[in-house]
Structure formats: structure tokens, C-alpha cells
Design an enzyme around this catalytic site. Sequence first.
Site, PDB file in Angstrom:
ATOM      1  N   ASN A  18     -30.931  22.127 -22.450  1.00  0.00           N
ATOM      2  CA  ASN A  18     -31.400  21.120 -21.494  1.00  0.00           C
ATOM      3  C   ASN A  18     -31.354  19.751 -22.158  1.00  0.00           C
ATOM      4  O   ASN A  18     -31.861  19.572 -23.266  1.00  0.00           O
ATOM      5  CB  ASN A  18     -32.842  21.449 -21.092  1.00  0.00           C
ATOM      6  CG  ASN A  18     -33.331  20.507 -20.001  1.00  0.00           C
ATOM      7  OD1 ASN A  18     -33.198  20.776 -18.811  1.00  0.00           O
ATOM      8  ND2 ASN A  18     -33.889  19.379 -20.414  1.00  0.00           N
ATOM      9  N   ARG A  20     -15.967  11.595 -17.026  1.00  0.00           N
ATOM     10  CA  ARG A  20     -14.778  10.864 -17.490  1.00  0.00           C
ATOM     11  C   ARG A  20     -13.762  11.832 -18.097  1.00  0.00           C
ATOM     12  O   ARG A  20     -14.021  13.025 -18.214  1.00  0.00           O
ATOM     13  CB  ARG A  20     -15.214   9.778 -18.462  1.00  0.00           C
ATOM     14  CG  ARG A  20     -15.988   8.656 -17.728  1.00  0.00           C
ATOM     15  CD  ARG A  20     -16.544   7.632 -18.678  1.00  0.00           C
ATOM     16  NE  ARG A  20     -15.558   7.260 -19.673  1.00  0.00           N
ATOM     17  CZ  ARG A  20     -15.857   6.835 -20.902  1.00  0.00           C
ATOM     18  NH1 ARG A  20     -17.120   6.722 -21.280  1.00  0.00           N
ATOM     19  NH2 ARG A  20     -14.904   6.514 -21.755  1.00  0.00           N
ATOM     20  N   ARG A  62       7.009 -10.250  -2.683  1.00  0.00           N
ATOM     21  CA  ARG A  62       5.895 -10.309  -1.725  1.00  0.00           C
ATOM     22  C   ARG A  62       4.640  -9.599  -2.231  1.00  0.00           C
ATOM     23  O   ARG A  62       3.568  -9.739  -1.676  1.00  0.00           O
ATOM     24  CB  ARG A  62       6.351  -9.722  -0.375  1.00  0.00           C
ATOM     25  CG  ARG A  62       7.309 -10.614   0.378  1.00  0.00           C
ATOM     26  CD  ARG A  62       8.022  -9.892   1.510  1.00  0.00           C
ATOM     27  NE  ARG A  62       9.108  -9.036   1.028  1.00  0.00           N
ATOM     28  CZ  ARG A  62       9.889  -8.295   1.813  1.00  0.00           C
ATOM     29  NH1 ARG A  62       9.695  -8.285   3.113  1.00  0.00           N
ATOM     30  NH2 ARG A  62      10.858  -7.550   1.291  1.00  0.00           N
TER      31      ARG A  62
HETATM   32  C1  UD1 Z   1      14.935  -3.257   3.895  1.00  0.00           C
HETATM   33  C2  UD1 Z   1      16.072  -3.298   4.929  1.00  0.00           C
HETATM   34  C3  UD1 Z   1      15.436  -3.427   6.321  1.00  0.00           C
HETATM   35  C4  UD1 Z   1      14.485  -2.281   6.565  1.00  0.00           C
HETATM   36  C5  UD1 Z   1      13.444  -2.160   5.448  1.00  0.00           C
HETATM   37  C6  UD1 Z   1      12.683  -0.863   5.585  1.00  0.00           C
HETATM   38  C7  UD1 Z   1      17.991  -4.349   3.879  1.00  0.00           C
HETATM   39  C8  UD1 Z   1      18.843  -5.560   3.787  1.00  0.00           C
HETATM   40  N1  UD1 Z   1      16.934  -4.409   4.664  1.00  0.00           N
HETATM   41  O1  UD1 Z   1      14.255  -4.497   3.976  1.00  0.00           O
HETATM   42  O2  UD1 Z   1      16.451  -3.433   7.312  1.00  0.00           O
HETATM   43  O3  UD1 Z   1      13.847  -2.471   7.813  1.00  0.00           O
HETATM   44  O4  UD1 Z   1      14.066  -2.156   4.150  1.00  0.00           O
HETATM   45  O5  UD1 Z   1      11.614  -0.777   4.698  1.00  0.00           O
HETATM   46  O6  UD1 Z   1      18.328  -3.352   3.263  1.00  0.00           O
HETATM   47  N2  UD1 Z   1      16.303  -3.470  -3.849  1.00  0.00           N
HETATM   48  C9  UD1 Z   1      17.230  -3.342  -4.862  1.00  0.00           C
HETATM   49  N3  UD1 Z   1      17.996  -4.416  -5.185  1.00  0.00           N
HETATM   50  C10 UD1 Z   1      17.908  -5.595  -4.535  1.00  0.00           C
HETATM   51  C11 UD1 Z   1      16.975  -5.728  -3.497  1.00  0.00           C
HETATM   52  C12 UD1 Z   1      16.189  -4.639  -3.169  1.00  0.00           C
HETATM   53  O7  UD1 Z   1      17.337  -2.278  -5.464  1.00  0.00           O
HETATM   54  O8  UD1 Z   1      18.648  -6.532  -4.899  1.00  0.00           O
HETATM   55  C13 UD1 Z   1      15.422  -2.324  -3.547  1.00  0.00           C
HETATM   56  C14 UD1 Z   1      13.966  -2.676  -3.664  1.00  0.00           C
HETATM   57  O9  UD1 Z   1      13.482  -2.373  -4.966  1.00  0.00           O
HETATM   58  C15 UD1 Z   1      13.322  -1.809  -2.591  1.00  0.00           C
HETATM   59  C16 UD1 Z   1      14.432  -1.570  -1.587  1.00  0.00           C
HETATM   60  O10 UD1 Z   1      15.636  -1.934  -2.212  1.00  0.00           O
HETATM   61  O11 UD1 Z   1      12.884  -0.567  -3.099  1.00  0.00           O
HETATM   62  C17 UD1 Z   1      14.242  -2.387  -0.328  1.00  0.00           C
HETATM   63  O12 UD1 Z   1      14.157  -3.762  -0.666  1.00  0.00           O
HETATM   64  P1  UD1 Z   1      13.176  -4.731   0.083  1.00  0.00           P
HETATM   65  O13 UD1 Z   1      13.305  -6.069  -0.487  1.00  0.00           O
HETATM   66  O14 UD1 Z   1      11.834  -4.139   0.178  1.00  0.00           O
HETATM   67  O15 UD1 Z   1      13.867  -4.723   1.537  1.00  0.00           O
HETATM   68  P2  UD1 Z   1      13.142  -4.999   2.911  1.00  0.00           P
HETATM   69  O16 UD1 Z   1      13.008  -6.452   3.115  1.00  0.00           O
HETATM   70  O17 UD1 Z   1      11.926  -4.189   3.019  1.00  0.00           O
HETATM   71 MG    MG Z   2      10.850  -3.086   1.715  1.00  0.00          MG
END
Ligand code: UD1
Ligand code: MG
Length: 430
Positions: free
Chosen positions: A350, A308, A15
Site C-alpha cells: 500500500n 506515463r 496553409r
Molecule cells: C489537390 C488537387 C485538387 C483536389 C485536392 C483534394 C491538384 C492540382 N489539385 O489540391 O483538385 O480537390 O487536392 O484534396 O492536384 N504535392 C507534391 N508536390 C507539389 C505539390 C503538392 O507532392 O509540388 C503533394 C502534397 O504534399 C499533398 C498533395 O500533393 O500531399 C496535394 O497537394 P495540395 O497542395 O494539398 O493540393 P490541394 O490544393 O489540396
Molecule cells: Mg490538399
Amino acid sequence: MSISVVILAAGKGSRMKSTTPKVLHEISGKAMLFHAIDAAQKISDDITIILYHQATRVQEHIEQEYKNINFHIQEAEKFPGTGGAMKGVKTKYKKTLILNGDMPLITQESLLALTKGDADINMSVIKLLNPSGYGRVIIANQKVQEIVEEKDCNQTQKDIKTVNAGIYCVNSNLLNRYIPKIGNNNAQKEYYLTDIIKMAVDENLTVTPIYVEETEFKGVNSKLDLSIAEEIMQQRIKEKWMNQGVSMRLPTTIYIDIRANFKGECILENGVTILGKSYLENSHIKTHSVIEDATIINSDVGPIGRLRPLAHITDTHIGNFVEVKKSTLNGVKAGHLAYIGDASIERGSNIGAGVITCNYDGKKKYQTTIGKNVFVGSDTQLIAPLTIEDDVIIAAGTTLAKNVKQGELAISRPPLKRISNFFYKFFGKS
Ligand code: UD1
Ligand code: MG
């Protein structure tokens, strides 16, 4: 404290629509994941980070900053999802705190709040007016029943405003038992970590919801989320420094990197940007100046000044449209329109308007050294490498390619020609 922490950072972050892994996107000058690691390191010495997408890149990035972190590579092709991420993970202590890597606003205090009590699972819950994007928490008789991901929600569930913030503190034994049992029978065909809640409820174990605020637990999934989290972080950073005596005019227009430091009484006018590991002490930065990895002590900069990396100024005045890079200025005035790069300039000197250190010949950078009480006239080009000793005057318009000795005047000026009535010969008389 004897608690293990697992940070989930393997996801692709589709996303975000970016080639940069989601957790490396920065908030106030620091990768999102690093904000999470910083908070985690304050409460634990057993931290495991789960990686998969661009794992080498993320791991290298982490190892440049942190030591003693364990890494676990998710078998994401076989077991996608946050539950899949936990497969095969072993932690050291009795309790494990699991957090998403996309939560840059968490603090040590907010993490500690999750570890209190002796419930089998503590989970973070937020009440929101707009719950979209989060998993919904189903609560019946004041007890958590399960978490349903947005994509799996029916219409009634979608309207639930109590959501899962994405941090869980779980008995490590329980985790070892539940993780292998998580299935992928859901809309995304993923292994959801959130399923462990229902598993615990089905066994009559205690799942305690810990109510938290989005200002600390916001999950970042898109560039819009990133900008919202950034605003919250900026407000936090600015409040901290104002409480320590930094004055800010129209703070909402000011940007300050989390790595910046201030001492004494500093004033930041509207539109000022402070980037990197800048250090400011008793200094005044005027409107729309940009400061990056610079040190500024007892000095003033701007309006519209630019310092910088490795600019180091003390008791110095930098005026509008002056750029300073990798230079040390001590008790210097450079009031207008100048470029000072790879230089050192001593007390009482200066730098006139339009002065340029020509520090680069297209291949290499060269140094300009200017002593005390040197007056560099306007529109002078200082062709480096160059040394100007103390008590020197460089006349306006000089192109200086040779060193100048103490007490000298240096002037290079083509002779002036004046031709009478040339204007009328050229344009005619009206
Ligand atoms: C997740 C939760 C959701 C919660 C939300 C809060 C799940 C299924 N859902 O959704 O209930 O409301 O977080 O922010 O857990 N990640 C992995 N491996 C994967 C997929 C994801 O390590 O295969 C990690 C991602 O890098 C990320 C975290 O898990 O840091 C959450 O994944 P993301 O896809 O953002 O989950 P959400 O849809 O936000
Ligand atoms: Mg998330």
C-alpha cells in the site's frame, strides 16, 4: 494485388503555417502520411512516395516505421505542383493509383473502390455543401470534362459543388504519356496532375467518376482541416472499440490513440485520454485520467490519475493525483497523491498519500524496489536506489535513504516539541 501506388508528399503545406512538413502532422497519434501508407500497403507491394520539402526528415521518419517503400525526389524548383511531382516516376504495374499524402481518412476499402472496372481513369469525386479548397469537377452530359482548381475558377465554376477528392487510378501507360505534356499555364504557375483528366477526355478515353464521402477522403490543408479529420478519426476509433465491448461514458469527451489496444471489458469514463501504444484489459479508467504508453490489466485508475510510458500495472488501484512512470505494480494500492517512478512494487503493498519515489538526483535515474505487503505511510520520501523487502512498515513522514529488511519498521521522525501557550505569546490574547 497487381497495382502500383504513388503517394504525393512533396508539398510544403504552406496553409498549415508550420515548420513541420504537412504530411507529418499527426491524426490520433499517427502522421497523416502513415495513415495513407497503411491503407496503401494493404492493396499494393509497389509504393512510391514523392518527397521534396524537408525530404530527408520525412524519409527518415518513414524508414523508421516502414520497409520496401520507394522514394522519388521531385524537381520542385523546376516543376512545382502535383503534376510536377509525377515527373520521372516509374511504376511497376499496369495500373497506378495516385493519392495525395494529406488524406489521412482513407481506408483499404475506399482505395479498392477506386481500382474497380476498366476505365482508363477512375477519379474520386465528392459532393459537398461547401466545396471551398477543392478543385471543381466539370461534368457535362453526365461525363467528366475536366478539373478546375479553385484559384482558376470563374464565378460559375466556383459554385460547383462536385469536387475532386484527389485519388486517381490511371493506366500506367497513359500516365507515362501525359505527365511530360502537363503545362503550367494557370493561376498558380504549377504543373497540375488534374490536367490529365482533360487530356484523356480530349482523346475520347473513359474517365469514370467514383462518388465518395468526405468522411474518408477529406484533404487536410490547414489546422482547421486537421481538427475536423481528427474528429472523424476519433469517432471511427471509438466506434470500433465500443463494438468490441469497451464502455465509454460521453464518448465525445474521450480521446483514444489509434495505436491503443483493449481486451475484455474496459470502462472509460468521460474526459479520459489514452495515448500511444497503451494496452488495457478488463480495467476501469475514471474521469479525466491520462494514460500514455502504459499497460493496465484488471486495474482501476483515477479519477485524475496519470500513467506515463512504461507504467505496467496489474490488479492495482491507482487513485486521484497519482502519477506512475516506468514502474511495474502488481496487486498494489496507491489511492492518493503520489509519484511512483522507476519502481517495482509487489502484491499486497500500500502506497500512502503523498509518497514520492525520489528517483532522480539531477544526473541519473535510480530504481526503487518494494516487496510484498509493504505499508508505506503517507508523506514518505523513498530516496532511490532503494530496496524494501517483504512485510515492512514505513512510518508516515519517513525520509528513507537506506534499504529495509523483511519484517522491519522504518521510522524517521524528528522528536515532537510542545510549548505551552506559545500561540498567545506570539499573537497576543484577544
Ligand atoms: C489537390 C488537387 C485538387 C483536389 C485536392 C483534394 C491538384 C492540382 N489539385 O489540391 O483538385 O480537390 O487536392 O484534396 O492536384 N504535392 C507534391 N508536390 C507539389 C505539390 C503538392 O507532392 O509540388 C503533394 C502534397 O504534399 C499533398 C498533395 O500533393 O500531399 C496535394 O497537394 P495540395 O497542395 O494539398 O493540393 P490541394 O490544393 O489540396
Ligand atoms: Mg490538399
